[in-house]
Design an enzyme around this catalytic site. Structure first.
Site, PDB file in Angstrom:
ATOM      1  N   TYR A 144      -4.381   3.130  -5.364  1.00 49.08           N
ATOM      2  CA  TYR A 144      -3.249   2.482  -5.306  1.00 49.08           C
ATOM      3  C   TYR A 144      -2.888   1.548  -4.104  1.00 49.08           C
ATOM      4  CZ  TYR A 144       2.113   2.199  -5.267  1.00 49.08           C
ATOM      5  OH  TYR A 144       3.570   1.988  -5.132  1.00 49.08           O
ATOM      6  N   ASP A 239      -8.136  -1.859   1.987  1.00 47.61           N
ATOM      7  CA  ASP A 239      -6.576  -1.391   2.045  1.00 47.61           C
ATOM      8  C   ASP A 239      -6.577  -0.354   2.951  1.00 47.61           C
ATOM      9  OD1 ASP A 239      -3.851  -0.223  -0.334  1.00 47.61           O
ATOM     10  OD2 ASP A 239      -4.215  -0.291   1.684  1.00 47.61           O
ATOM     11  N   LYS A 267       2.360   2.201   6.872  1.00 45.52           N
ATOM     12  CA  LYS A 267       2.182   3.467   7.545  1.00 45.52           C
ATOM     13  C   LYS A 267       2.155   3.653   8.918  1.00 45.52           C
ATOM     14  CE  LYS A 267       0.558   5.013   2.793  1.00 45.52           C
ATOM     15  NZ  LYS A 267       1.682   5.749   2.381  1.00 45.52           N
TER      16      LYS A 267
HETATM   17  P1  KE4 Z   1       3.973   0.613   0.634  1.00 41.23           P
HETATM   18  O1  KE4 Z   1       4.481  -0.410  -0.210  1.00 41.23           O
HETATM   19  O2  KE4 Z   1       4.613   2.141  -0.229  1.00 41.23           O
HETATM   20  O3  KE4 Z   1       4.540   0.780   2.261  1.00 41.23           O
HETATM   21  O4  KE4 Z   1       2.605   0.897   0.466  1.00 41.23           O
HETATM   22  C1  KE4 Z   1       1.849   0.935  -0.278  1.00 41.23           C
HETATM   23  C2  KE4 Z   1       0.474   1.527  -0.547  1.00 41.23           C
HETATM   24  C3  KE4 Z   1      -0.573   0.620  -0.299  1.00 41.23           C
HETATM   25  N1  KE4 Z   1      -1.995   1.044  -0.171  1.00 41.23           N
HETATM   26  C4  KE4 Z   1      -2.320   2.394  -0.047  1.00 41.23           C
HETATM   27  C5  KE4 Z   1      -3.475   2.855   0.172  1.00 41.23           C
HETATM   28  C6  KE4 Z   1      -0.974   3.466  -0.210  1.00 41.23           C
HETATM   29  O5  KE4 Z   1      -1.358   4.513  -0.341  1.00 41.23           O
HETATM   30  C7  KE4 Z   1       0.326   2.916  -0.287  1.00 41.23           C
HETATM   31  C8  KE4 Z   1       1.522   3.960  -0.473  1.00 41.23           C
HETATM   32  N2  KE4 Z   1       1.208   5.210  -0.579  1.00 41.23           N
HETATM   33  C9  KE4 Z   1       1.918   6.073  -1.412  1.00 41.23           C
HETATM   34  C10 KE4 Z   1       1.609   7.385  -1.177  1.00 41.23           C
HETATM   35  N3  KE4 Z   1       0.308   7.531  -1.987  1.00 41.23           N
HETATM   36  C11 KE4 Z   1       3.449   5.889  -0.748  1.00 41.23           C
HETATM   37  C12 KE4 Z   1       4.558   6.922  -1.327  1.00 41.23           C
HETATM   38  C13 KE4 Z   1       5.617   6.496  -2.252  1.00 41.23           C
HETATM   39  O6  KE4 Z   1       5.106   5.570  -3.038  1.00 41.23           O
HETATM   40  O7  KE4 Z   1       6.638   6.687  -2.007  1.00 41.23           O
END
Ligand code: KE4
Length: 428
Positions: A144, A239, A267
């Protein structure tokens, strides 16, 4: 545990926010029940609206690596807020955090700050396409990279493995440029490259997958990707939104000694405030506006409040030579304890772990990619989740997520967690 107030608050939230949440995974759809509303948090503990104390293994999905309301970060934000929160003009603190990040992370000369991991990955892919002049990308099933259209793609039908949208609103035109590969399967990647000669701008990957549970790369996989990228003029995009500043100061690039061409962050880099970033060597980053032709922008990008939180967080990590070892040792201790009690209670399971990322799968076989992760017993996971919650331990409300260890966890907290697993596993 009583969740009366959380349930009442959720009912109110659902009236004015789609699904009652501002991000779907929080809605407990993967485990059933209604989400817990948090009142406040400190260190390793969440305090919910019903007065329950929960040991937190999500930590805002990674950012709170030193625990909630970490004094130096909170104080930095308070002091900065008194002087204004955003100007839409350059400020010195942006240079300070950029210099620190560049000093901590190998193989990057410049970094551009944005407001989320999604923005970081979306911008990195646009930069890769602009820099190489090619349109297609390879991503991996189960990885993701945020909710930008190019990433919301599932395996296409047939051997073509052309992407197909896995969300309405993503056009076929977008999906056709996303090729889907199998994590940890270098031959599959090789075949995709062969079938799309000279059309692929980049391969984007979570160097340690965290969105299908925690799945480390098998030996040689990342090295194989690096070789394929070098041989085919493809950029390798790591990523590191999850792994960055968590697995090591220099993230997965340092841990595996592999150079990516573009690295994405989120994060931890924001210390709990909205910060994402992407970084690369000068040759690539100088392609970005206003220097180069690839456009990317953001009103709140680099705003002083978020930069203050991020700079404080990175300073804390950079100045503590032992923090990553402590995180690793605590995670190993938890792994051993959980494995012992699940085995004693004859629960079929497998545990994946790397650094301070860990996940428990009720799986017969080793979880090495999305297909094997999807074979986990989800009904058992749901019972496990709610049992742990009732015992006062908050783990990810989905079998396809990672637990995030924080240095604020004490060994007593870990023992409490292991004991809760022992009790809960007798009910599975
Ligand atoms: P954000 O746009 O949510 O800040 O980041 C996206 C993203 C990109 N790359 C990786 C490896 C990530 O894990 C994420 C976001 N992680 C999720 C949890 N698996 C965020 C939680 C959510 O979607 O509320």
């Amino acid at each position: 545990m009583i969740y009366k107030r959380s349930s009442a608050l959720f009912a109110e939230a659902e009236k004015v926010i789609p699904g009652g949440v501002n991000s779907p995974v929080r809605a407990f759809k993967g485990v059933g029940g209604t989400p817990i509303f948090v009142k406040e948090a400190k260190g390793a503990y969440l305090y919910d609206e019903d007065g329950n104390r929960l040991i937190d293994y999500i930590n805002s999905w990674g950012p709170m690596i030193l625990g909630h309301a970490h004094e130096p970060v909170v104080n930095a934000v308070i002091e900065k807020a008194k002087k204004g929160t955003s100007f839409g003009m350059p400020t010195e603190i942006e240079t300070q955090i950029a210099e620190l990040a560049v000093s901590m992370v190998p193989n990057i000369d410049k970094i551009r700050f944005v407001n989320s991991g999604t923005e970081a990955c979306m911008s990195a892919v646009r930069l890769a396409r602009g820099f190489t002049g090619k349109d297609k990308i390879i991503k991996f099933a189960g990885c993701y990279h945020g909710h930008s259209d190019s990433f919301l793609i599932q395996a296409g039908s047939g051997a073509s493995t052309f992407g197909t949208p896995n969300s309405p609103g993503v056009t076929k035109g977008t999906a056709k440029d996303t090729l889907l590969a199998k994590y940890n399967d270098i031959e599959n990647v090789k075949a995709l490259i062969q079938a799309n000669k000279n059309e692929i701008a980049c391969i984007i990957i979570e160097p340690v997958a965290g969105n299908m549970g925690c799945i480390p790369p098998v030996n040689g996989f990342l090295e194989g990707l690096r070789e394929l990228c070098d041989a085919n003029n493809i950029l390798l995009v790591f990523d590191e939104v999850m792994t960055g500043f968590r697995l090591a100061k220099g993230g997965a690039q340092e841990l595996f000694n592999i150079n990516a061409d573009i690295v994405c962050f989120g994060k931890v880099i924001g210390g709990g405030l909205p910060v994402g970033a992407f970084a690369a060597r000068n040759e690539i980053m100088n392609y970005l506006a206003p220097l180069g032709p690839v456009y990317q922008a953001g009103t709140l990008s680099g705003n002083p409040l978020a930069m203050a939180a991020g700079l404080s967080m990175l300073n804390e990590l950079n100045n503590d030579a032992e923090v990553f070892n402590r995180l690793k040792e605590k995670t190993a201790y938890l792994h051993e304890g959980i494995a012992k009690v699940l085995t004693q209670n004859n629960i079929t399971h497998t545990i994946n772990r790397l650094g301070s990322m860990i996940s428990v799968h009720f799986d017969e076989e080793q979880v090495i990619d999305f297909d094997t992760a999807a074979k986990g017993n989800n009904e058992k996971f749901k019972k496990f989740f709610h049992g742990m919650l009732n015992a006062g331990v908050y783990i990810a409300p989905s079998a396809f997520e990672t637990w995030f260890i924080t240095d604020a966890l004490s060994y007593d907290d870990l023992d409490f967690t292991i004991s809760a697993v022992n009790t809960v596993s007798k009910t599975l």
